[in-house]
Design an enzyme around this catalytic site. Structure first.
Site, mmCIF file in Angstrom:
data_model
loop_
_atom_site.group_PDB
_atom_site.id
_atom_site.type_symbol
_atom_site.label_atom_id
_atom_site.label_comp_id
_atom_site.label_asym_id
_atom_site.label_seq_id
_atom_site.Cartn_x
_atom_site.Cartn_y
_atom_site.Cartn_z
ATOM 1 N N ARG A 188 10.367 13.587 0.229
ATOM 2 C CA ARG A 188 10.240 13.001 -1.115
ATOM 3 C C ARG A 188 11.081 13.804 -2.117
ATOM 4 O O ARG A 188 11.806 13.239 -2.926
ATOM 5 C CB ARG A 188 8.761 12.988 -1.536
ATOM 6 C CG ARG A 188 7.956 11.943 -0.787
ATOM 7 C CD ARG A 188 6.554 11.808 -1.348
ATOM 8 N NE ARG A 188 5.635 12.802 -0.849
ATOM 9 C CZ ARG A 188 4.760 12.612 0.133
ATOM 10 N NH1 ARG A 188 4.683 11.439 0.740
ATOM 11 N NH2 ARG A 188 3.945 13.570 0.518
ATOM 12 N N PHE B 190 7.032 0.287 0.745
ATOM 13 C CA PHE B 190 5.942 0.934 1.481
ATOM 14 C C PHE B 190 5.584 2.254 0.764
ATOM 15 O O PHE B 190 5.668 3.334 1.323
ATOM 16 C CB PHE B 190 6.314 1.213 2.949
ATOM 17 C CG PHE B 190 6.832 0.007 3.688
ATOM 18 C CD1 PHE B 190 5.956 -0.909 4.240
ATOM 19 C CD2 PHE B 190 8.198 -0.227 3.804
ATOM 20 C CE1 PHE B 190 6.423 -2.033 4.915
ATOM 21 C CE2 PHE B 190 8.682 -1.344 4.469
ATOM 22 C CZ PHE B 190 7.789 -2.254 5.034
ATOM 23 N N ASP C 146 3.724 -1.937 -2.068
ATOM 24 C CA ASP C 146 2.903 -1.662 -0.890
ATOM 25 C C ASP C 146 1.923 -2.822 -0.731
ATOM 26 O O ASP C 146 1.525 -3.453 -1.717
ATOM 27 C CB ASP C 146 2.131 -0.348 -1.062
ATOM 28 C CG ASP C 146 1.610 0.198 0.258
ATOM 29 O OD1 ASP C 146 2.225 1.130 0.801
ATOM 30 O OD2 ASP C 146 0.579 -0.306 0.752
ATOM 31 N N SER C 147 1.519 -3.096 0.514
ATOM 32 C CA SER C 147 0.607 -4.218 0.736
ATOM 33 C C SER C 147 -0.842 -3.852 0.438
ATOM 34 O O SER C 147 -1.696 -4.719 0.346
ATOM 35 C CB SER C 147 0.727 -4.716 2.180
ATOM 36 O OG SER C 147 0.366 -3.684 3.063
ATOM 37 N N ASP D 176 9.828 3.276 4.037
ATOM 38 C CA ASP D 176 8.923 4.173 4.772
ATOM 39 C C ASP D 176 7.781 3.353 5.370
ATOM 40 O O ASP D 176 6.617 3.499 4.975
ATOM 41 C CB ASP D 176 8.392 5.261 3.818
ATOM 42 C CG ASP D 176 7.554 6.303 4.549
ATOM 43 O OD1 ASP D 176 7.650 6.388 5.786
ATOM 44 O OD2 ASP D 176 6.807 7.030 3.871
ATOM 45 N N CYS E 37 8.079 6.444 11.538
ATOM 46 C CA CYS E 37 7.060 7.371 12.033
ATOM 47 C C CYS E 37 6.573 6.937 13.412
ATOM 48 O O CYS E 37 5.515 7.355 13.858
ATOM 49 C CB CYS E 37 5.908 7.486 11.048
ATOM 50 S SG CYS E 37 5.126 5.916 10.692
#
Ligand code: SAH
Length: 412
Positions: free
Chosen positions: A229, A245, A268-269, A316, A356
């Site tokens: 970040r 995200f 973001d969801s 991300d 990831c």
């Protein structure tokens, strides 16, 4: 069949004899002995399940000592090895030593640095503690056991952690993998002390974040991306940024506060994550980040469709592949996301793209980016190839722990 409570003392209760020619990974200090590698188990108990949680020695088919670990009849990882020294007992002294060593590693990295900081203190195999994750959030610890071996020794581990770290509280985090993969049920939130009253605020690179230790994702925050970040923020000055995200706003707030981005749209969801992200933005007095609840794929399609442009895009996404078998699907999903992100960037734009999924190797990911470059006719230069922050070390004898990839790229 009822299942006996696991045995959690240090006495060696049996010997697992490996099949011929199956010892090599363990001589290389890999800690997972799969059921398929074991020829037979010699134990006092007849019933394998009665050994669950017990210490057991592993030998070659010729009887040479290989390692000492903890047995679980319900897991495909039948034995987790903790020492390769025949003279080392897995007693209280041993567990404390491993915890001390893990905490020392973080001191070496300059973590934990401040009283309101957050860091991963124990990262499972990477710290010789297969099946145990411990994160520190300011004065609180979150303990996340991922194996019966550590779940059955929680009291002892928590006692030593509290002694070493003097926290105000120790919170338990359990996910479904523990019961599904290890056949182990745990319940309860608080292991020791108190839970924080109201939202807990931690500080990372000077930015405040609210963290929900019991209801948030992961153990509360994505600590693994801490340094990515900050580093990506260096490329964001005066830019219009998209943080896709975004969870609770980490890359977005870093771009604005550390990187002097002109403006940020963050998506973001998770409605809950976005609410916390907005609270974080207020907490830090940030005025140029807009947060939106939405699906990553659909939002990117919409932005591309309406001809939007961003000077920098951060991707991300959550884990797409949970094993090599899902690899092709995962790579297709990464391709689609990255292709759309590239379409939003002008020549000279910055793409920060992460994965990831442990089963996607850096080479797989770069090959996917090469496919994006080919199909879009845009050159992609990797400026930085990064991994997780140093409180998520990788032990060379167990590369399965190396999962996070973060490429900072320039797109022409
Ligand atoms: N960048 C964040 C961490 C992101 S983790 C940070 O630095 O803290 C992945 C995020 O993707 C989670 O917050 C999750 O809520 C979100 N997510 C999962 N599926 C999604 C989807 N289909 N669309 C948008 N967001 C999604």
């Amino acid at each position: 069949m009822t299942h006996a409570p696991p045995i959690a003392d240090a006495a060696v209760r049996g010997t697992a004899v490996l099949k011929p020619r199956r010892a090599r990974p363990f001589f290389a200090r890999h800690p997972w002995v799969l059921d398929s590698a074991i020829g037979r188990v010699d134990a006092v108990q007849e019933d394998g399940a009665a050994l669950d949680g017990a210490v057991i020695d592993v030998t070659t088919s010729r009887g040479e000592f290989v390692g000492r670990g903890i047995y679980n009849s319900r897991s495909r990882i039948r034995i987790r090895l903790y020492t390769f020294d025949p003279d080392e007992a897995l007693d209280e002294h041993f567990w404390r030593g491993r915890l001390e060593s893990a905490i020392d590693t973080r001191r070496l990295c300059g973590l934990p640095e401040t009283s309101d900081g957050a860091a991963r203190l124990v990262f499972s195999e990477a710290d010789g503690l297969s099946g145990l994750i411990v994160d520190r959030y300011a004065d609180y610890l979150v303990v996340h056991p991922t194996a019966l071996a550590c779940a059955s020794r929680l009291d002892l581990l928590v006692e030593h952690l509290t002694d070493l770290m003097s926290p105000r509280g120790v919170v338990l985090r359990v996910d479904s993998a523990l019961s599904q993969l290890e056949g182990c049920e745990l319940s309860g939130d608080l292991l020791w002390g108190e839970v924080p009253e109201g939202p807990l605020v931690i500080r990372e690179h000077g930015i405040g974040y609210q963290v929900d230790l019991t209801g948030g994702q992961k153990t509360g925050a994505y600590l693994d991306q801490r340094d990515n970040r900050r580093q990506s923020a260096r490329y964001m000055a005066e830019r219009r940024v998209l943080d896709m995200f975004c969870y609770t706003g980490g890359f977005a707030l870093s771009a604005s506060m550390l990187g002097s981005a002109a403006s940020v749209l963050a998506v973001d969801s998770s409605r809950k994550a976005i609410e916390t992200a907005r609270a974080n933005s207020q907490l830090n007095g940030v005025g140029n980040v807009e947060f939106e609840v939405g699906s990553g794929f659909e939002t990117l399609d919409r932005l591309v469709g309406s001809g939007e442009r961003f000077d920098a895009v951060v991707l991300d996404p959550p884990k797409f592949a949970s094993g090599r078998r899902k690899l092709d699907d995962a790579l297709r999903a990464y391709h689609r996301l990255n292709r759309q992100a590239v379409s939003l960037l002008p020549p000279g734009g910055v793409l920060v793209t992460c994965s990831c999924s442990g089963s996607v190797t850096p080479d797989d990911f770069l090959a996917m980016l090469a496919g994006v470059s080919q199909q879009t006719g845009r050159d992609i230069q990797v400026l930085e190839s990064r991994g997780a922050s140093p409180d998520h070390p990788v032990r060379v004898s167990c590369l399965e722990n190396e999962y996070l990839k973060c490429f900072i790229c320039r797109v022409q």
